[in-house]
Design a protein around this motif. Structure first.
Motif, PDB file in Angstrom:
ATOM      1  N   PHE B 169      60.918 -25.231  -4.497  1.00  0.00           N
ATOM      2  CA  PHE B 169      61.052 -23.851  -4.062  1.00  0.00           C
ATOM      3  C   PHE B 169      60.366 -22.848  -5.000  1.00  0.00           C
ATOM      4  O   PHE B 169      59.605 -21.992  -4.545  1.00  0.00           O
ATOM      5  N   PRO B 170      60.570 -22.980  -6.342  1.00  0.00           N
ATOM      6  CA  PRO B 170      59.854 -22.040  -7.221  1.00  0.00           C
ATOM      7  C   PRO B 170      58.345 -22.129  -7.048  1.00  0.00           C
ATOM      8  O   PRO B 170      57.650 -21.103  -7.052  1.00  0.00           O
ATOM      9  N   ALA B 171      57.867 -23.357  -6.853  1.00  0.00           N
ATOM     10  CA  ALA B 171      56.423 -23.525  -6.676  1.00  0.00           C
ATOM     11  C   ALA B 171      55.950 -22.817  -5.410  1.00  0.00           C
ATOM     12  O   ALA B 171      54.909 -22.142  -5.396  1.00  0.00           O
ATOM     13  N   LEU B 172      56.741 -22.963  -4.350  1.00  0.00           N
ATOM     14  CA  LEU B 172      56.384 -22.308  -3.094  1.00  0.00           C
ATOM     15  C   LEU B 172      56.411 -20.795  -3.252  1.00  0.00           C
ATOM     16  O   LEU B 172      55.544 -20.074  -2.759  1.00  0.00           O
ATOM     17  N   LYS B 173      57.433 -20.309  -3.935  1.00  0.00           N
ATOM     18  CA  LYS B 173      57.592 -18.875  -4.123  1.00  0.00           C
ATOM     19  C   LYS B 173      56.385 -18.313  -4.885  1.00  0.00           C
ATOM     20  O   LYS B 173      55.833 -17.269  -4.526  1.00  0.00           O
ATOM     21  N   ARG B 174      55.939 -19.081  -5.886  1.00  0.00           N
ATOM     22  CA  ARG B 174      54.768 -18.639  -6.659  1.00  0.00           C
ATOM     23  C   ARG B 174      53.541 -18.579  -5.753  1.00  0.00           C
ATOM     24  O   ARG B 174      52.772 -17.620  -5.793  1.00  0.00           O
ATOM     25  N   ARG B 175      53.404 -19.608  -4.930  1.00  0.00           N
ATOM     26  CA  ARG B 175      52.267 -19.633  -3.994  1.00  0.00           C
ATOM     27  C   ARG B 175      52.331 -18.435  -3.057  1.00  0.00           C
ATOM     28  O   ARG B 175      51.355 -17.773  -2.778  1.00  0.00           O
ATOM     29  N   LEU B 176      53.547 -18.145  -2.594  1.00  0.00           N
ATOM     30  CA  LEU B 176      53.737 -17.056  -1.636  1.00  0.00           C
ATOM     31  C   LEU B 176      53.258 -15.743  -2.222  1.00  0.00           C
ATOM     32  O   LEU B 176      52.588 -14.944  -1.551  1.00  0.00           O
ATOM     33  N   ASP B 177      53.571 -15.525  -3.496  1.00  0.00           N
ATOM     34  CA  ASP B 177      53.207 -14.250  -4.115  1.00  0.00           C
ATOM     35  C   ASP B 177      51.750 -14.207  -4.539  1.00  0.00           C
ATOM     36  O   ASP B 177      51.113 -13.165  -4.529  1.00  0.00           O
ATOM     37  N   ALA B 178      51.212 -15.379  -4.956  1.00  0.00           N
ATOM     38  CA  ALA B 178      49.880 -15.365  -5.569  1.00  0.00           C
ATOM     39  C   ALA B 178      48.766 -15.753  -4.620  1.00  0.00           C
ATOM     40  O   ALA B 178      47.594 -15.517  -4.899  1.00  0.00           O
ATOM     41  N   GLU B 179      49.107 -16.340  -3.478  1.00  0.00           N
ATOM     42  CA  GLU B 179      48.082 -16.927  -2.634  1.00  0.00           C
ATOM     43  C   GLU B 179      47.168 -15.876  -2.017  1.00  0.00           C
ATOM     44  O   GLU B 179      47.606 -14.843  -1.535  1.00  0.00           O
ATOM     45  N   THR B 180      45.897 -16.178  -2.041  1.00  0.00           N
ATOM     46  CA  THR B 180      44.932 -15.250  -1.446  1.00  0.00           C
ATOM     47  C   THR B 180      44.298 -15.834  -0.195  1.00  0.00           C
ATOM     48  O   THR B 180      43.845 -15.099   0.672  1.00  0.00           O
TER      49      THR B 180
END
Lengths: 152, 874
Positions: B169-180
């Motif tokens: 989940f933390p990994a997904l959350k990071r992707r959610l915020d940082a993904e371009t």
């Protein structure tokens, strides 16, 4: 998620079967038969959504389908998917096939069932939409073919 | 060595003997996969995989698939990984884990891609645990293609190994915020949607990020998922719907994508029903999809269906909002798609109100008539053209574009059912004009008796008995219904329409004095017509009985010529019924034959007591009392007694065998006046009444089984006799002439009870007013929720359509507005007033009309012997 992708022709012969949960070969055939049975009863003017149990482990599934010439493309989905979006997704898949085979027909799918599966793997991954951009799907598929040839 | 295309061609060439051919092919492929040549192995696997699709298991090839994915050639790998998802079991997972890891971390993105795709399909719990870290590592890959597949695969691994959520989940959350990259972002949102749907309240922390995506994403695919996600979270975060209103409204107005529009509408109607302004826009959009004009005359079936689905959710909470689109909904009833029609009808059913019921029903009926006409014209043109080809063509055409005749019929049933059930629901709560209801019921009865005859019959009788003001109108319409009635012969409709037929006959008999004198002969001739003989016996009996009642009631009104004609006709037809195989019909016919010899006015007196509605629950409230022993009834004793006297024996014969009826002396005798009595059966001699109703004894043993019946019975003696409260039935049934009066009353009561039992479900009782003695407050059934007259909402405002002026019901006379129901505030008050007035009125009426002491009331009001059915049925 998308539980299964079933491509079946007007006579009930499978052209592509993909299940994203564990089903035995016999179960897969049963579901395919069930879906085909429902689809052939539909008139072309009817809706493209069917709710009802088709014999999958999850009983709350809907079958979203499109009928192209001799082939039914049916996606069996659960509640988390939007039926209209899935309709579009089916169309994307068919267009990707069309690009890959230059105006695809049933015969292409019969003799290139593996390729049809490779393309599907670019559109879906583990039952979730992976790519909704047709160009992206085709370019990856072409690139893989090149890669296969380059090494082979 | 055959290749896959060879195999496919071979299968196509061996039509009819495919099994055999495939069996050989599998054997060959088995040899191939054991070959040392990797190419040959690959071909074998490829063929087995193809056959798997046709239903031939390939699990045995798992080990060779593992070999194939270890190949250095991408071509082999690709086929191997594809085949792996069709044949891998846990054993092969263990065997291949290392290879998967190697390929996932491969520097070639395509090798990594196919491996991830395969892993998503085949992973088991062990494999997930082993490989999760590697997959999560790919979240930071520089290639969007890898990131995308890694995110999706991680979700699948997570499903097998739920513990991993802490790292995933933390990994997904990071992707959610940082993904371009839009497609990676879409995959992340996709995975989160799946997770959130499983346990929404654990993911409320995602709202800010999702909200940003909602405002900034340009991908409809992602927006659909985000909208769905936020919608689900609305149920757990009360502030969210308010926040979402703005962005959602904006998207709704700006987007051209129907799928996004529908996702927003879907969220609005399932999770944000409190948000009225958004709901209003949604409803407008839905109306566009439903109405045919928007899309150039033809509705898109999918959009229409989804719109109706959404609208039904709105209608459940805000019927008025949906009611605004009545016209569009009604138009959907003519759609080519059965499902759409049903869905639209469902919504319409929920929209009935007091104000619009007439309009809606009128439209529905018009629609039913229209399709009927269409059917008929189509049938006519079919027969007219006669050319077989043309017929087939039109049939095919209809099958493709319209409803099949089966669907058409089923749908018409649903419409009729919808009209009847909604009009009569909640104890006629929606009806303010019962004359209108009678009109609708008879109209449907005339055209669709085969579909819902019995339901219509129930309601028709219910309304006619309970709303005295419409009785004459009901009779008028019943006459035309009966005379126009077409009795169809197919099995289902036969019983349905026969039920309606017998109720109509009953109504005519019961309220015969309302029949237009000019029509009396017609009515009687229909009731006695020969075609009645083909109907079920209960209908025949009802008809015969009704014919007699019509004659006796109308005796004083019509000219003697007409009366004579009627009697003559009845007599001439009676012979059919007298020889009926059914004892019930025979009995009835014989009785009618006998009674016709009498003075008809006398006969009329038999039917005189008025029927009053009494709640079905009322009778149960009367306590069993007295010494009445219903168990040992008197049948054997009675018979002995009968045998004692000649005349009684004759009577016994009479009831035993119809032939005795031909004895005119006896029939005369029956009505010999010996001692006039003060009740309605006064002309009947005491002794004779004993005899004639001897048959009652046959049914008496049944009475005690019904507590209510037994009780009324007892009370009846009490009141009728006017002296001994504890008169037991056995006493009353004694051969004592002085008890004759009681006996005749008792008989009347028994009938009532029987009727009561029969109809208890309908809230229509005919019972004596005996209860009024013990429960004066309940004289008219007030205070019981089952009674029409207690329910102020159900109180009828009756309009006599025939004359177009209002016959205001007793209550309405004083307060016309009382039925307007416009000011709910005054409602309670009106209810009280009305209740009071009504009660007063009823009491008053009884006094003036009957001008008799309350004591005799039970006799007067005792249930009428409208049907002898039950009484004489054995």
């Amino acid at each position: 998620m998308i539980e299964a992708v079933i491509v079946v022709n007007n006579h009930g012969l499978p052209r592509l079967l993909r299940f994203y949960e564990d089903y035995t070969t016999a179960e897969q055939q049963k579901v395919m038969g069930r879906v085909y049975e429902i689809l052939t009863k539909r008139k072309d003017t009817s809706c493209n959504f069917l709710s009802g149990d088709v014999g999958l482990k999850n009983p709350n599934t809907r079958v979203i389908f499109r009928h192209y010439a001799t082939l039914y493309f049916a996606f069996v989905i659960d509640e988390s998917e939007s039926p209209l979006a899935i309709m579009d997704l089916i169309h994307i898949y068919v267009e990707a096939l069309d690009l890959a085979f230059q105006s695809v027909c049933e015969l292409d799918l019969i003799f290139n069932a593996d390729k049809a599966n490779f393309i599907l793997d670019e559109v879906l991954c583990g039952g979730l939409e992976a790519e909704t951009d047709i160009k992206q799907v085709t370019s990856v598929y072409e690139a893989m073919n090149l890669h296969e040839k380059g090494k082979g | 060595m055959k290749t896959l295309p060879d195999l496919i061609k071979g299968i196509r060439a061996h039509r009819g003997s495919e099994e055999e051919y495939i069996g050989k092919a599998i054997q060959e492929a088995k040899d191939e996969i054991r070959s040392l040549s990797i190419d040959e192995k690959c071909t074998g696997i490829q063929k087995l995989w193809y056959l798997q699709m046709l239903g031939y298991d390939m699990e045995f090839a798992g080990f060779h698939v593992v070999e194939l994915i270890s190949s250095t050639q991408f071509r082999h790998k690709r086929i191997g990984y594809l085949a792996s998802s069709f044949c891998f079991t846990d054993d092969f997972c263990i065997l291949s884990t290392a290879q998967f890891r190697k390929d996932i971390t491969s520097r070639n993105q395509y090798e990594c891609g196919v491996a991830l795709s395969a892993l998503a399909s085949v992973a088991n719990a062990d494999m997930s645990q082993a490989l999760m870290e590697d997959v999560l590592g790919l979240f930071n890959s520089s290639r969007p293609y890898i990131r995308k597949k890694a995110v999706l695969t991680a979700y699948r691994l997570l499903l097998k190994d739920t513990e991993a959520i802490r790292t995933v989940f933390p990994a997904l959350k990071r992707r959610l915020d940082a993904e371009t990259d839009p497609s990676v972002l879409h995959s992340v949102v996709n995975v989160l949607t799946e997770l959130v749907l499983k346990e929404p309240k654990n993911f409320l922390g995602l709202v800010p990020s999702l909200f940003t995506i909602l405002n900034h994403s340009s991908s409809n695919w992602t927006l659909i998922k985000v909208v769905r996600l936020l919608g689900v979270l609305c149920d757990h975060e009360p502030r969210l719907p308010g926040k979402l209103e703005g962005p959602l409204t904006q998207h709704l107005q700006n987007t051209a994508a129907k799928s996004l529009t529908f996702e927003i509408i879907n969220v609005a109607v399932t999770h944000m029903l409190g948000n009225k302004s958004l709901l209003k826009i949604c409803t407008e959009r839905l109306a566009e999809f439903i109405s045919p004009s928007s899309s150039g005359g033809k509705r898109d079936a999918n959009l229409c269906y989804l719109s109706l689905d959404a609208l039904s959710k709105i209608a459940a909470k805000y019927p008025r909002v949906a009611a605004a689109h009545n016209a569009a909904l009604l138009a959907c009833l003519t759609d080519d798609v059965y499902l759409i029609r049903i869905k639209a009808l469902d919504i319409i059913s929920s929209l009935f109100t007091r104000k619009n019921i007439k309009d809606i029903v009128a439209r529905l009926l018009q629609f039913v008539d229209e399709t009927k006409m269409k059917d008929e014209t189509a049938a006519e043109s079919d027969t007219a053209t006669e050319g077989k080809k043309k017929k087939e063509k039109s049939k095919k055409k209809r099958k493709k574009h319209g409803l099949t005749s089966e669907e058409e019929r089923a749908f018409k049933c649903k419409v009729v059912d919808c009209v009847v059930s909604n009009s009569c629901k909640e104890n006629y709560n929606l009806i303010t004009d019962f004359a209108w209801l009678i009109e609708i019921l008879t109209k449907l009865g005339a055209t669709h008796s085969s579909i819902t005859g019995s339901t219509i019959a129930t309601h028709l009788r219910d309304v006619a008995v309970r709303v005295p003001e419409v009785q004459s109108y009901a009779v008028e319409l019943s006459v035309s219904l009966l005379t126009s009635s077409r009795l169809s012969s197919d099995a289902v409709s036969f019983t349905e329409s026969a039920t309606l037929f017998s109720v109509t006959a009953w109504l005519l008999g019961e309220y015969a004095n309302e029949i237009d004198s000019a029509l009396v002969f017609d009515v009687v001739s229909v009731l006695m017509s020969q075609c009645i003989l083909s109907l079920p016996t209960h209908t025949q009996a009802a008809c015969v009985n009704a014919a007699l009642k019509v004659c006796s009631r109308q005796a004083s009104k019509v000219t003697s010529d007409v009366l004579d004609d009627c009697i003559k006709m009845i007599r001439s037809r009676l012979s059919f019924f007298v020889s009926s195989a059914s004892s019930r019909v025979q009995e009835r016919a014989v009785l009618v034959d006998v009674l016709l010899n009498e003075d008809l006015a006398t006969v009329d007196d038999l039917f005189a007591p008025e029927l009053v509605p009494v709640s079905s629950k009322k009778q149960k409230k009367v306590k069993l009392g007295g010494e009445g022993n219903f168990e040992d009834l008197i049948v054997p004793i009675e018979l002995q007694d009968w045998e004692g006297t000649g005349k009684e024996k004759e009577a016994a014969d009479f009831f035993g065998h119809a032939k005795t009826t031909k004895d005119p002396a006896f029939a005369d005798d029956v009505f010999d006046d010996e001692e006039p009595q003060d009740n309605r059966v006064k002309k009947t001699s005491g002794k004779r009444s004993d005899d004639i109703f001897m048959l009652d004894d046959d049914i008496v043993p049944e009475v005690p089984k019904q507590p209510s019946g037994g009780d009324a019975f007892d009370l009846e003696f009490d009141i009728g006799g006017g002296e001994t409260k504890q008169t037991s039935p056995s006493q009353a049934f004694g051969r004592n002439n002085s008890k004759a009066k009681q006996l005749s009353q008792a008989r009347v009561t028994i009938r009532g009870i029987e009727e009561e039992d029969e109809e208890s479900e309908e809230d229509v009782g005919r019972s004596s007013h005996a209860h009024s003695k013990t429960e004066p407050d309940d004289l008219f059934g007030f205070g019981d929720e089952g009674d029409l007259f207690t329910d102020s909402e159900a109180q009828p405002k009756v309009t006599e359509h025939k004359h177009h002026d209002e016959i205001v019901s007793p209550i309405a006379k004083d307060e016309d507005d009382i039925f307007g129901f416009d000011e709910p505030a005054d409602f309670e008050e009106q209810k009280q007033k009305k209740k009071h007035k009504h009660r007063k009125h009823r009491k008053h009426r009884h006094k003036t009309e009957e001008d008799e002491p309350v004591k005799t009331e039970p006799v007067k009001a005792a249930p009428k012997k409208d049907e002898f059915d039950d009484l004489f049925d054995f």
